[in-house]
Design an enzyme around this catalytic site. Structure first.
Site, short mmCIF file in Angstrom:
data_model
loop_
_atom_site.label_atom_id
_atom_site.label_comp_id
_atom_site.label_asym_id
_atom_site.label_seq_id
_atom_site.Cartn_x
_atom_site.Cartn_y
_atom_site.Cartn_z
CG HIS A 1 -5.31 -2.80 0.32
ND1 HIS A 1 -4.76 -2.24 -0.80
CD2 HIS A 1 -4.71 -2.17 1.38
CE1 HIS A 1 -3.87 -1.32 -0.45
NE2 HIS A 1 -3.83 -1.27 0.86
CB SER B 1 -0.96 -0.06 1.20
OG SER B 1 -2.00 0.88 1.06
CG ASP C 1 -6.42 -2.76 -3.71
OD1 ASP C 1 -7.06 -1.99 -2.97
OD2 ASP C 1 -5.30 -3.21 -3.40
#
Length: 531
Positions: free
Chosen positions: A456, A208, A427
């Site tokens: 995710h 991320s 995502d």
């Protein structure tokens, strides 16, 4: 994505001097870390060792005041390819335990070849000092998120006051640190950690927001990177400050919620929340309206929205969260309350404080509340269920007391080392378009895509096609052949959607056991949201 669910060591330091060269600070007389046994159970079980790294509070004053970065290490058991620094994202996510996490999740033949390095970025977790503004800021019940467009209703006025007060408390309680929690500070800390480990180059595994750390670190120090795996891509051209006002991410999350509502409707015999997406949405909205009028214990409309929204990060959360919502729909809020306590960490705002401290200063955020309000109402037309939790999460940036800097540059032309991108096509937190942007920016990269998946930044999460590509790269540097264009170089079929494991929702202990038994990568995601 931003919701109000809170984000996810012993040792001493031998002092040294960290100096900077013009425009490219390096550790010329590197600090050393005195390692000792970790006190955390999961780290101890992985035979990790822990310590602290001293770095300058202000990198423009390398001989000035120091702060401490908490670090963990799980040593390679075979011939080591060197240290692998790990960041779980956020910003604001605690990465100290990720050395143990990757040790558990990677194939043994892979983990044996790296010194796995977890660390809490400055201001986060066990690093000293750790940011905190209002510890119980996420405690419920709180005002409803959704305002009224025509006027400033009581809930909106309450949120304006709350976010202003939070920003003011951050200034009051965190002193000079608040001006030095930018991405550029963290990548300089990472390079100081590289030097303290005695390594010429680092390997890096970023999830991320951690993918942006990898992009910016490799841009600034292109000759100090060996291998990088980046999972769940942050678009380097749509990050920092206000960027696109959250449009791409918020609309992507709305798509995930629509998919989840369809999944719930298809299992109406189990959950009783509606047999179509529209019926499920109506049930959810009615529950929020009732909780707005009469909260149940600590659960109000915003707490319900937070719990439900967290499932948009990970499909494996759909079963326990939907069961908790279904119980509450039938009048029993005990399971939902417990889920919020687990997910929300309502007595600890460290992850949230660190998130804001970085996002609000990585680029200029509008100081006009009326502007961001107008933009949010426009966005809510296409993303009605995902706009307002995000809006209020980042609203303190409008009043933020620390000076904003510039978004660190990303320049893939400087980087020649091959590295691997891992992405899910649906995502919500890091939309697929960001992965295409990263691939375009870094001509030395290749992408493996899990098609149709919404979870995710999922890697080493059970998709053999994805995991085999990652393993081959980490073991011997093998990347997929780079295809023309900016799309995937390898496309993998998604894993199946989850199915309810407890049909009888009165068996709450069984449900809770399932929930608490989440694999580490999902626990990490929900503990550091925004994964």
């Amino acid at each position: 994505m931003r919701t109000f669910l809170a984000s996810l060591a012993a040792g001493s330091l031998v002092a040294g001097v960290v100096a900077a060269t013009a425009g490219n600070p390096v550790a010329s007389a590197a600090e050393t870390i005195s390692w000792s046994a970790c006190s955390d159970e999961s780290l101890a079980a992985a035979n990790a060792e822990c310590g602290f790294l001293s770095v300058p509070l202000d990198w423009s004053k390398p001989s000035g005041e120091k702060i401490q970065i908490a670090v963990s290490r799980v040593k390679a058991t075979g011939k080591s390819q060197g240290p692998m620094l790990i960041n779980p994202g956020g910003p604001g996510g605690s990465g100290l335990g990720f050395s143990a996490y990757l040790k558990q999740m990677m194939p043994a033949e892979v983990s044996a070849q790296f010194d796995l390095i977890g660390f809490d970025p400055r201001g986060v977790g066990s690093s000293k000092p750790a940011l905190s503004c209002v510890k119980d800021y996420a405690a419920g019940p709180r005002p409803a998120y959704t305002p009224v467009e025509s006027r400033k209703a009581a809930n909106e006025v309450a949120w304006i006051e709350r976010t202003k007060a939070y920003a003011a408390a951050c200034k009051e309680k965190n002193g000079k640190l608040l001006d030095h929690v930018k991405t550029i500070d963290t990548i300089k800390d990472m390079d100081a950690l590289r030097a303290a480990l005695g390594a010429e180059k680092i390997n890096f595994f970023g999830f991320s927001y951690g993918t942006f750390l990898g992009q910016t670190y490799s841009t600034r120090y292109p000759n100090r990177v060996a291998k990088m795996v980046l999972a769940g891509m942050v678009d380097p051209h749509n990050y920092g400050g206000y960027a696109d006002g959250g449009k791409a991410q918020t609309e992507a999350f709305q798509k995930v919620l629509d998919i989840w509502f369809d999944w719930i409707a298809q299992r109406n015999s189990t959950y009783g929340l509606g047999s179509t997406r529209a019926e499920v949405l109506k049930t959810y909205q009615e529950m929020r309206a009732k909780l707005t009028s009469a909260p149940v214990g600590t659960i109000g409309p915003s707490e319900l929205a937070d719990v439900f929204f967290t499932g948009a990060y990970a499909e494996q959360l759909w079963v326990p969260i939907t069961a908790a919502v279904a119980d509450a729909h039938e009048g029993d809020f005990s399971f939902l309350t417990r889920v919020y306590e687990i997910l929300g960490s309502p007595a600890d705002d460290n992850g949230y404080a660190a998130f804001n401290a970085t996002l609000c200063t990585d680029g200029k955020f509008p100081r006009s509340y009326d502007r961001i309000r107008k933009d949010a109402f426009a966005l809510s037309k296409t993303a009605p269920e995902s706009t307002w939790s995000s809006f209020w999460f980042s609203a303190p940036c409008t009043w933020w007391p620390a000076k904003a800097g510039k978004v660190p540059p990303v320049d893939g032309a400087k980087v020649s080392v091959p590295f691997l991108l891992v992405q899910q096509s649906l995502d919500g937190a890091t939309p697929y378009e960001g992965a295409e942007s990263v691939k375009k920016e870094f001509p030395s990269s290749a992408m493996v895509l899990e098609v149709g998946a919404t979870t995710h930044a999922a890697v080493y999460s059970g998709n053999k096609c994805v995991d085999d590509v990652v393993t081959a790269y980490l073991l011997n540097g093998t990347l997929p052949t780079r295809a023309a264009g900016n799309g995937a170089d390898v496309s993998c079929e998604r894993t199946p959607f989850p199915e309810p494991s407890v049909v009888n929702r009165s068996l709450q202990q069984g449900q809770l056991g399932y929930f608490l038994g989440l694999p580490p990568e999902l626990a990490a995601i929900v503990n550091m949201i925004p994964l």
